[in-house]
Design an enzyme around this catalytic site. Structure first.
Site, PDB file in Angstrom:
ATOM      1  N   ASP A   1      -8.750  -4.259  -6.266  1.00 13.17           N
ATOM      2  CA  ASP A   1      -8.296  -3.527  -5.075  1.00 13.17           C
ATOM      3  C   ASP A   1      -9.076  -2.224  -4.924  1.00 13.17           C
ATOM      4  O   ASP A   1      -9.068  -1.387  -5.827  1.00 13.17           O
ATOM      5  CB  ASP A   1      -6.804  -3.229  -5.194  1.00 13.17           C
ATOM      6  CG  ASP A   1      -6.170  -2.862  -3.864  1.00 13.17           C
ATOM      7  OD1 ASP A   1      -6.762  -2.048  -3.132  1.00 13.17           O
ATOM      8  OD2 ASP A   1      -5.076  -3.369  -3.567  1.00 13.17           O
TER       9      ASP A   1
ATOM     10  N   HIS B   1      -7.664  -5.751  -0.779  1.00 13.44           N
ATOM     11  CA  HIS B   1      -6.508  -4.860  -0.798  1.00 13.44           C
ATOM     12  C   HIS B   1      -5.231  -5.682  -0.749  1.00 13.44           C
ATOM     13  O   HIS B   1      -4.913  -6.291   0.272  1.00 13.44           O
ATOM     14  CB  HIS B   1      -6.595  -3.918   0.410  1.00 13.44           C
ATOM     15  CG  HIS B   1      -5.575  -2.825   0.411  1.00 13.44           C
ATOM     16  ND1 HIS B   1      -5.185  -2.155  -0.726  1.00 13.44           N
ATOM     17  CD2 HIS B   1      -4.866  -2.275   1.433  1.00 13.44           C
ATOM     18  CE1 HIS B   1      -4.294  -1.238  -0.405  1.00 13.44           C
ATOM     19  NE2 HIS B   1      -4.078  -1.301   0.891  1.00 13.44           N
TER      20      HIS B   1
ATOM     21  N   SER C   1       0.830  -1.183   0.000  1.00 12.90           N
ATOM     22  CA  SER C   1       0.000   0.000   0.000  1.00 12.90           C
ATOM     23  C   SER C   1       0.879   1.253   0.000  1.00 12.90           C
ATOM     24  O   SER C   1       1.732   1.406  -0.868  1.00 12.90           O
ATOM     25  CB  SER C   1      -0.961  -0.062   1.195  1.00 12.90           C
ATOM     26  OG  SER C   1      -2.033   0.808   1.009  1.00 12.90           O
TER      27      SER C   1
END
Length: 535
Positions: A474, A504, A247
């Site tokens: 995602d 995610h 991320s």
């Protein structure tokens, strides 16, 4: 189907360490936490940092059994041993307060590690950043430790609290009680009075951060965190940086590669932030991403027919029911947890939290169904997990750090008028999340520190190959970001692969194809072919 208490607990635990808060890409975020000295601005040149500013590269770390996470890290119990009995060890590394002024003092950065299983075949330390920005690596790595245990065959698994986070000069802003009130404030104001309350709340939060952490705020940007990682590499005794960024950790990894291309070892970027987008563009992309995830959820619900608790024979009808619930909650919140109520804003946050993983879709279904019947406890618990609130009412500092790091990085600052002008585009991108993310553009308005860039430079000519993994479903870091990152890293550096999945990230999905490709690269240096697809 009723979700079991065990599934609830497991999913809430996973969501509590969700790697990119809904607000992160928009540069917004809130939270508070105790703890810490302070931290650094856009620093000296790479050569100086590589030589170890102030002689800090030669420091020796003292490793001890890890204590329980601090309130700023999220509280809880001390990490349990890994399979086979390997124990987690913790330490602190000294880093310059200001890389541009190495003599201005140091801060302590919290580290955690688990040693490699096969010392004779050990490659080095594999450093993890789990995103946010604002996630405590010291608390998160043990929570996901078993997912990465195969990689421990040849690596020490290492993570850290980046500066401004947890025990590493953690940013402090408002009290727990103030944060409860903040999260109850209407995040999608419709009237003049609501807009005034929203702006007042935003200014009050920025002022509290300046009052409580003014010394640290100029020094928590991504550039400083990247320089910390290069110092960490040296202190840990590695010639190259072996890295796993997830991320926001992908942005951090890209900035590191730009600053220190000669020091890049085997690196994996998973759930990739688009480095070519400014905060406005990233927020709009995230609105589209969460809407896509919601569409996938509602379609699945409708296809299950009577097995789904939510009304509607099509995905659009199921989504309309969710929208109607949110509209009702704006006018009349329902009972939540204790004396707290589920408001429209908290319900939106809870819905977003459950979209981070397909495994938490059952919680979303049940939470919406229960809230529709007047019981908002589950959606409120999901919102709390994303906001960093524990069951005892204490907040970690993840969202305070998220705001501080995002605003130290981004130059963009929005007025009320500019924000209102953007709302139609956000609503078109997502009927459910558009207003929420659109108003989130104001999170850095009135922030006491100027931002460093419009977008980060991640070009890394001459660096070793960097594996970049995008997930087509995602919600928080939309798939297009992986291609943008691979291209921006440069030809021969960024190597993109695709995971066709939901949620995610890719590696933690458990997909065997993804894990095999990552393992082959990190363990044996076998770079997968560009364009590899896993489903």
């Amino acid at each position: 189907m009723r979700t079991s208490p065990a599934l609830r607990a497991a999913a809430l635990a996973a969501t509590a360490t969700v790697l990119l808060p809904l607000t992160a890409c928009s540069g917004s975020g809130d939270g508070a936490g105790p703890e810490g000295p302070r931290s650094s601005p856009l620093a000296a040149n790479a050569a100086e940092a590589s030589s170890g500013p102030g002689g800090l590269a030669s420091q020796r770390l003292t490793w001890k059994p890890c204590p329980a996470p601090s309130p700023a890290q999220g509280s809880g119990k001390a990490p349990t041993p890994l399979p086979g009995g390997a124990r987690w060890e913790c330490s602190f590394m000294k880093a310059p307060l200001d890389y541009a002024k190495p003599g201005s003092g140091t801060i302590d950065l919290a580290l955690i590690r688990a040693r490699a299983k096969e010392p004779a075949r050990r490659i080095g330390s594999l450093i993890f950043n789990f995103g946010g920005p604002g996630a405590s690596g010291v608390a998160t790595l043990p929570a996901f430790g078993t997912d990465y245990d195969k990689l421990r065959a040849r690596y020490d698994l290492v993570s850290f609290d980046p500066r401004g986070v947890g025990r590493s000069a953690g940013v402090e802003c408002e009290s727990d009680r103030q944060l409860d009130a903040r999260y109850e404030t209407d995040g999608t104001p419709d009237t003049g009075a609501e807009v005034n309350a929203f702006v007042k709340d935003t200014k009050a939060f920025a002022a509290a951060c300046e009052n409580n952490s003014g010394r640290v705020l100029p020094h928590v940007g991504t550039t400083e965190a990247a320089r910390d990682m290069d110092l960490m590499r040296q202190v840990l005794g590695d010639r190259k940086l072996y890295y796993f960024g997830i991320s926001y950790g992908t942005e951090l990894g890209g900035v590191y590669a730009h600053l220190f291309p000669q020091n890049v070892g085997r690196s994996v970027l998973d759930a990739v932030v688009n480095p070519t987008q400014n905060i406005e563009q990233a927020s709009l992309g995230q609105a589209k991403g969460f809407q896509l995830a919601l569409d996938n959820f509602t379609k699945d619900c409708a296809e299950r027919g009577d097995a789904c608790k939510l009304p509607g024979s099509t995905g659009k009808e199921v989504e309309q029911g969710i929208s109607d619930l949110l509209t009702r909650l704006e006018k009349k919140p329902v009972t939540g947890l204790g004396d707290r109520q589920l408001t429209q804003t908290l319900a939106t946050t809870g819905i977003a939290a459950a979209l981070y993983s397909k495994e938490t879709w059952p919680l979303l279904e049940e939470g919406v169904d229960e809230a529709d019947g007047g019981n908002g406890a589950l959606l409120l618990a999901l919102a709390d997990s994303l906001n960093g609130r524990s069951q005892d009412g204490r907040y970690d500092n993840s969202m305070a750090a998220n705001t501080a790091i995002s605003c130290a990085d981004s130059k963009q600052r929005f007025t009320v008028e500019q924000t209102k002008a953007k709302l139609p585009e956000f609503r078109a991108a997502s009927p459910v999340f558009g207003d929420y993310l659109g108003w989130g553009l104001m999170s850095c308005t009135g922030w006491p520190v100027a931002g460093a860039w419009e977008t980060p430079d991640v070009s890394a000519p001459g660096a070793a190959p960097v594996l970049v993994i995008g997930n087509t479903g995602d919600p928080a870091t939309p798939y297009a970001g992986a291609r943008a990152m691979a291209d921006a890293l440069g030809k021969g550096v960024g190597v993109q692969m695709t995971y066709k999945g939901q949620g995610h990230g890719a590696y933690n999905s458990g997909n065997a194809c993804v894990q095999r490709a990552v393992g082959d690269y990190l363990m044996d240096g076998k770079v997968p072919a560009a364009g590899t697809v896993c489903a």
